[in-house]
Design a protein around this motif. Sequence first.
Motif, PDB file in Angstrom:
ATOM      1  N   ALA A   1     -24.698  19.073 -13.057  1.00  0.00           N
ATOM      2  CA  ALA A   1     -23.998  20.351 -13.205  1.00  0.00           C
ATOM      3  C   ALA A   1     -22.494  20.165 -13.409  1.00  0.00           C
ATOM      4  CB  ALA A   1     -24.245  21.221 -11.971  1.00  0.00           C
ATOM      5  N   ALA A   2     -22.038  18.908 -13.396  1.00  0.00           N
ATOM      6  CA  ALA A   2     -20.605  18.643 -13.475  1.00  0.00           C
ATOM      7  C   ALA A   2     -20.089  18.729 -14.910  1.00  0.00           C
ATOM      8  CB  ALA A   2     -20.314  17.249 -12.920  1.00  0.00           C
ATOM      9  N   THR A   3     -18.778  18.889 -15.043  1.00  0.00           N
ATOM     10  CA  THR A   3     -18.186  18.766 -16.372  1.00  0.00           C
ATOM     11  C   THR A   3     -17.857  17.304 -16.670  1.00  0.00           C
ATOM     12  OG1 THR A   3     -15.969  19.166 -15.496  1.00  0.00           O
ATOM     13  CG2 THR A   3     -17.186  21.088 -16.291  1.00  0.00           C
ATOM     14  N   LEU A   4     -17.701  16.518 -15.620  1.00  0.00           N
ATOM     15  CA  LEU A   4     -17.473  15.073 -15.792  1.00  0.00           C
ATOM     16  C   LEU A   4     -18.167  14.338 -14.655  1.00  0.00           C
ATOM     17  CD1 LEU A   4     -15.994  12.649 -17.141  1.00  0.00           C
ATOM     18  CD2 LEU A   4     -14.069  13.097 -15.611  1.00  0.00           C
ATOM     19  N   HIS A   5     -19.119  13.488 -15.024  1.00  0.00           N
ATOM     20  CA  HIS A   5     -19.763  12.667 -13.997  1.00  0.00           C
ATOM     21  C   HIS A   5     -19.298  11.233 -14.158  1.00  0.00           C
ATOM     22  CE1 HIS A   5     -23.608  10.499 -12.420  1.00  0.00           C
ATOM     23  NE2 HIS A   5     -22.662  10.542 -11.510  1.00  0.00           N
ATOM     24  N   LEU A   6     -18.669  10.716 -13.114  1.00  0.00           N
ATOM     25  CA  LEU A   6     -18.248   9.322 -13.137  1.00  0.00           C
ATOM     26  C   LEU A   6     -19.287   8.527 -12.343  1.00  0.00           C
ATOM     27  CD1 LEU A   6     -14.417   9.804 -12.506  1.00  0.00           C
ATOM     28  CD2 LEU A   6     -15.629   9.606 -14.684  1.00  0.00           C
ATOM     29  N   GLN A   7     -20.190   7.899 -13.108  1.00  0.00           N
ATOM     30  CA  GLN A   7     -21.297   7.183 -12.455  1.00  0.00           C
ATOM     31  C   GLN A   7     -20.846   5.753 -12.168  1.00  0.00           C
ATOM     32  OE1 GLN A   7     -24.990   7.565 -14.591  1.00  0.00           O
ATOM     33  NE2 GLN A   7     -26.210   7.131 -12.779  1.00  0.00           N
ATOM     34  N   ILE A   8     -20.043   5.644 -11.124  1.00  0.00           N
ATOM     35  CA  ILE A   8     -19.420   4.352 -10.837  1.00  0.00           C
ATOM     36  C   ILE A   8     -20.405   3.394 -10.180  1.00  0.00           C
ATOM     37  CG2 ILE A   8     -17.118   5.324 -10.600  1.00  0.00           C
ATOM     38  CD1 ILE A   8     -17.550   5.216  -7.530  1.00  0.00           C
ATOM     39  N   LYS A   9     -20.027   2.128 -10.191  1.00  0.00           N
ATOM     40  CA  LYS A   9     -20.812   1.152  -9.444  1.00  0.00           C
ATOM     41  C   LYS A   9     -20.681   1.475  -7.958  1.00  0.00           C
ATOM     42  CE  LYS A   9     -20.047  -2.624 -12.687  1.00  0.00           C
ATOM     43  NZ  LYS A   9     -19.240  -3.844 -12.921  1.00  0.00           N
ATOM     44  N   PRO A  10     -21.759   1.307  -7.204  1.00  0.00           N
ATOM     45  CA  PRO A  10     -21.687   1.646  -5.786  1.00  0.00           C
ATOM     46  C   PRO A  10     -20.535   0.907  -5.096  1.00  0.00           C
ATOM     47  CG  PRO A  10     -23.951   1.238  -6.412  1.00  0.00           C
ATOM     48  CD  PRO A  10     -23.098   0.877  -7.593  1.00  0.00           C
ATOM     49  N   LYS A  11     -19.883   1.631  -4.228  1.00  0.00           N
ATOM     50  CA  LYS A  11     -18.777   1.100  -3.418  1.00  0.00           C
ATOM     51  C   LYS A  11     -17.592   0.627  -4.254  1.00  0.00           C
ATOM     52  CE  LYS A  11     -21.198   2.285  -0.065  1.00  0.00           C
ATOM     53  NZ  LYS A  11     -20.938   3.665   0.360  1.00  0.00           N
ATOM     54  N   SER A  12     -17.425   1.201  -5.446  1.00  0.00           N
ATOM     55  CA  SER A  12     -16.203   0.913  -6.195  1.00  0.00           C
ATOM     56  C   SER A  12     -15.260   2.111  -6.122  1.00  0.00           C
ATOM     57  CB  SER A  12     -16.531   0.573  -7.659  1.00  0.00           C
ATOM     58  OG  SER A  12     -17.100   1.683  -8.319  1.00  0.00           O
ATOM     59  N   ASP A  13     -15.589   3.070  -5.216  1.00  0.00           N
ATOM     60  CA  ASP A  13     -14.800   4.294  -5.132  1.00  0.00           C
ATOM     61  C   ASP A  13     -13.360   4.040  -4.686  1.00  0.00           C
ATOM     62  OD1 ASP A  13     -15.833   3.525  -2.697  1.00  0.00           O
ATOM     63  OD2 ASP A  13     -16.747   5.460  -2.193  1.00  0.00           O
ATOM     64  N   LEU A  14     -13.202   3.133  -3.730  1.00  0.00           N
ATOM     65  CA  LEU A  14     -11.859   2.892  -3.203  1.00  0.00           C
ATOM     66  C   LEU A  14     -10.949   2.369  -4.324  1.00  0.00           C
ATOM     67  CD1 LEU A  14     -10.115   3.036  -0.713  1.00  0.00           C
ATOM     68  CD2 LEU A  14     -10.946   0.779  -0.022  1.00  0.00           C
TER      69      LEU A  14
END
Lengths: 744, 611
Positions: free
Chosen positions: A257-270
């Motif tokens: 439902a997002a306008t932008l989905h950032l499907q990052i690698k797990p635990k790369s958020d920081l």
Amino acid sequence: MNAPLDPKANSLLSKLGPLGALLRQWEGPLTRELLLNPAGFGLGKVPDRLKPDATTKMVCGYCSTGCSLNIHLKDGQAVGLTPATDYPVNLGMACPKGWEALAVLDAPDRATTPLLRNAAGEMESISWDVALKTFCERFKGIQDQHGKDSIAWIGTGQIPTEELALLGAVGKFGMGMVHGDGNTRQCMATAVTAYKQSFGFDAPPFTYADFEESDAIVLVGSNLCIAHPIMWERVLRNKKSPEIVVIDPRKTETACAATLHLQIKPKSDLALFYGVAHMLIARGWIDEEFIRAHTSDFDGFVAHVETFTPNAVCETTGLSREQFDRFVNIVHERKAVSFWWTMGVNQSYEGVRVAQSLINLALMTRNIGRPGTGANSITGQCNAMGSRLFSNTTNLLGGRDFTKEKDRQDVAKILDIPVERIPDRSSWAYNEIMDGIDSGRIKGLWVIATNTAHSWINQNSVAELRKKLDFLVVQDMYASTETALMADLMLPAAAWGEKEGTFINSERRIGVTKKVSKAPGQALTDFNIVKLISHYWGCGEMFKRWESPEATFQIMKDLSKGQPCDITGIQDYKMIDDSGGVQWPCSVPELAKDQQRRLFADGQFFTPTKRAKFIYEAPRSMPESPSAEYPFLLLTGRGTASQWHTQTRTKKSKILQKLYPAHVYIEINPIDAERLSISANTDVTIASARGSITAKAVVTALIQPGQVFLPMHYEMVNQLTHPSFDTYSKQPNYKCCAVQISPA
Amino acid sequence: MEHTTPESDGGTATITPPPQPAIGAPLLWKMDSTPSAQPTGSERSPQQWLDIFLNDQQDLTAVDRFSKAHDHGVPDQSKYYSELIPLSKPLPGQQYAFEVDLDSCTGCKACVAGCHNLNGLDDDEAWREVGLLVSPTPPKNLKSQLPMLQMITTACHHCAHPACLDGCPVMAYDKDPVTGIVKHLDDQCIGCQYCILKCPYDVPKYSFKRGIVRKCDMCSSRLAVSEAPACVQACPNTAIRIKVVDLEDVKKRAAEKSFVAGAPSPDYTLPTTVYKTKRPELLELVSADQHVLKPDHGHTPLVAMLTIMQLAIGLLFASAALAVILPGSLVDSLRPFAALAALGTIGLGLGVAQLHLGRPQFAFRAFLGLRTSWLSREIIGFGLFAKCAAAFAATFWLDKLVPFVPQVGIVVPYLPLAQKILEPLTLLSGLAATFASVMVYVDTRRPMWTMRFTAPKFFGTALILGVASAPIMLLAASLITQTPLVGPTRLLCLGAVVALALCGAAKLAYDLSLLRHLRDSDMTPQRKSSLLLTQPLLPFFAARVILSVTGTLLLPLALAIQIVALPTLPIFVPLGLAAASFGAAFLGELLERHLFFRASVPLKMPGGSPV
């Protein structure tokens, strides 16, 4: 049904009179069963047999959204409910759990009498008198032998604040316990620690109106659509065409439902958020004036993020430069940007720093204290926020510090108890209590309204730890929870809807919950169980002021005076009820009139310097990364909107059962499935270094290759999870561990 | 309020500042030195507190203070839904319809729970469901930004041509001429559940405790007073609304097969629900539950009824065929018994059919649907068949009544003529009723119940069981008349055995040929049916094959060998073999019919659970 022989529908039959009516019967007893009539009380139509003679509003007892439900009463007993129309939280709506909140109270496996394990090892029904004497005898015996701090409790975020406060007070000041913690450690501890360190107090700054007022909504590790559907309602009411950025390794309902989905690698958020900060600084897209006036250690932060260049961050996160730039641009260009996080951040080995990386972004762009902004933690349980302030576990009552002499003095004075009854050290965290059981320091455990044997990380360890306990008491509404089945003594508790008290929701709103249904058998409110324990223990006198939940609320007011969470302006439950809930702080009654209040509009934070702190640290690798032997990364999370945590309640509703898969299932990418010869809907074995389970395969590209996803609600899932914890919050790291997959 | 003020009205407004108990409620707080301390004066022991708390727990007066007395007439909730329902009634050529904005539906499923609660449905009853569409795996020919998922909320589509209404044998459905709402008349329903088979969207739901089906009526009584249906009221995302639609548009959309991915084609019933989206890529999605192998309802009474009725027809045909092929005393002697056996079989069939009905006492209404319902026609057809068969049987036996009821003698001379007329009538009515049986299932448009699939099964069963009964008849006649089985009779018996083997092999081969679809790359209904047969239903399927092979191939082979090679064995040996062959073949057909239902792959909207 109003027209017993519709001539248009059947002219011939209509001429046949009674015979026609028998041949084509338009009404009768079966039709009447569904007949709807106006209910009155501002409600619409309801079935005749469920017509109320009164209604009353109360907050829901599932999640932290804190919706108000309008309970339909007949002779004082709840016969139905509708979502409250005018409550500032849910605006007339509820999720399926809320709609079915009453249905789960009638389950046949409700605990109706105390149960004691007999010599044959079976649970035997006993009287309350015997149960309470046994409780005191066994726990006192353990304390005599192993010291006062050898018994501990594990509480909850599911019971009212008054009950939590009484439990914490009786446990520590009355019974002499030192260690108590709650299942809130599993969901909220990270947010608490992050806020305390950054803002100086555990203070989520937002109000739900911010969802409607944002120009950009950034959701991190949050599947809002199904985890908090009523907050998503608020997102959809946003008329500003907001950008909705979802940061999640899975393509969730919310990501779709997002306008932008950032499907990052797990635990790369920081790394991602440090990278965004790097870019904002590099381009000068920051509010230097605000930073200078209201924050500290920004220079250190600038130096820290220097190495998080776009290229490096795209490499770490797996994002394209285009995606990354678009995100940075959104943060910069949109006037009001709000950052929201849930368990994807909290349940991590470095969750506190991730939460603070979002706080840092909000601070440097001055997306704080303005409508539609904030670094906002969306809480889990209905009263996690009450627990945070008043459970008397990690914090001394009212958000105070056990280790501070003055705080102890203040509390002793307010409660009129000897100061020496107040421990001068904080409780151990949940995992430390579990370690304490392992090391023999904790010999007796009292578990209230939580299901450790299902939800604890590396669940197989719980059965082993159980053997090391001399006495385990479980207090719950169901005698059938995985943990209740392990107990020596089971105390039957009244549920939400069978008692009074207040909850505090995600946006700091205090709401009232009421007694609208009779508890089954001899089940008692947690409040009264703890009161009884105080009498049987011999410390009842100390809690004479804690006469009732509402009397306890008055004590909580006293405890809050002068604290950031000051609620002295709230007179009583009725005022809360009439105001549509009241957000803290509320030091004067007039404040309650404003139903949407946020913190930090003045840039004054709760630290001694009144400045918010930039806090940062280098990202670390996962505690257990995929390996040759365990090549997949296991993610866990919510399955559907109809499932709540360990499902002790939600699996009791036949309607909710229809709304989620009956079998545990694992999401696996088609590429991996093909390689491993796994076809859809076949059994798959999933093994980690700690356990092995079987689940049905859901082959879907919503999950990335190399990763698999298990919904947390099924009892076997935590056999796999890795017992690692956030360094600062001690919150379990549920969302990454290494597993191997094979066809079963 | 813990009983310190017994005469207070409870409630949260009775907060007594703790140190000052209310008047009349003396309460002393004393340290309980020991748990068992006896109360002195007004001091309370722990046990007394226990009693107080236990009593208090059952007291529900506390919320009185909060209860709300006022009512504005208009529901408070109307401010959220007033724009989601039409302002005016439909004009001619229009009707009400659900409109679902797929782009707003995120799968919270509040609509299901709201409908359940606001309509006071049974604990496990839901009139609205939420399905799930997912990207196909392996992905192929994808244009757009997949992978993705999409929820599909669905209730009754209040079709322009409701199949439930057409199929109902008792007119228990009514399509409102103004609103177009398809309403189920609960008190009219006899619980035959045919609408469940007929509805391609799996909407009507059977209530066992009531013996009827119930379904969504778009909350017609709410709409009548401008209150929104429950699901519309309950959706937090305003994804569901009620619209007035033009029937021409409904037809146009149906002709274009434009409905929603994963749903059966709309050109059958012209569903009126409009699924709106701005994302054309949704059309590429498939049902998330396409891999779920859940056998459909078994409908045991229908299985028994169909097999038994087809046996009766087979029996009558076999008897007639034998009489044609080999007129004469041996065959003549068995025909009265065959007619009687057929009649008894029909009676049994009609009896078990009643077991299928939730409210058989209202079965007399079954003629009402004759105009549109094949089930109505089947019921009437079998009724007619039963009457013909009874009259036909009577022609063999009435003369036996003459000693007891002399008046019957008047008709005796006409009996042979009546027999000649009634036999073809009986056979014809039986064939017609069986055709109606076939059409009952063909008319559901289930992909596994097409004419090509159903007719061979039903008529094949009649054929196999008829042929299987022929050797029994001949051998039994031989036994009764003490005539050895020789010459043409023996040849005929042998011929029947060979015919049984041929028919049995043909039917089995036809049924097994379905399994070639196991190799289909897509999840076609044929593949799904084959998977059902070979996975969850394997025990039944294996038993059916073994029984049919035994009954129509192995035992007939043994019987043929006996007739050809060992004619001198006592008659009970071939009779026993023939009976065993018939029994195994009959059980095989029963299982075939069981699987006909259970592996039928119903038409339905996309399901919500991928496992």
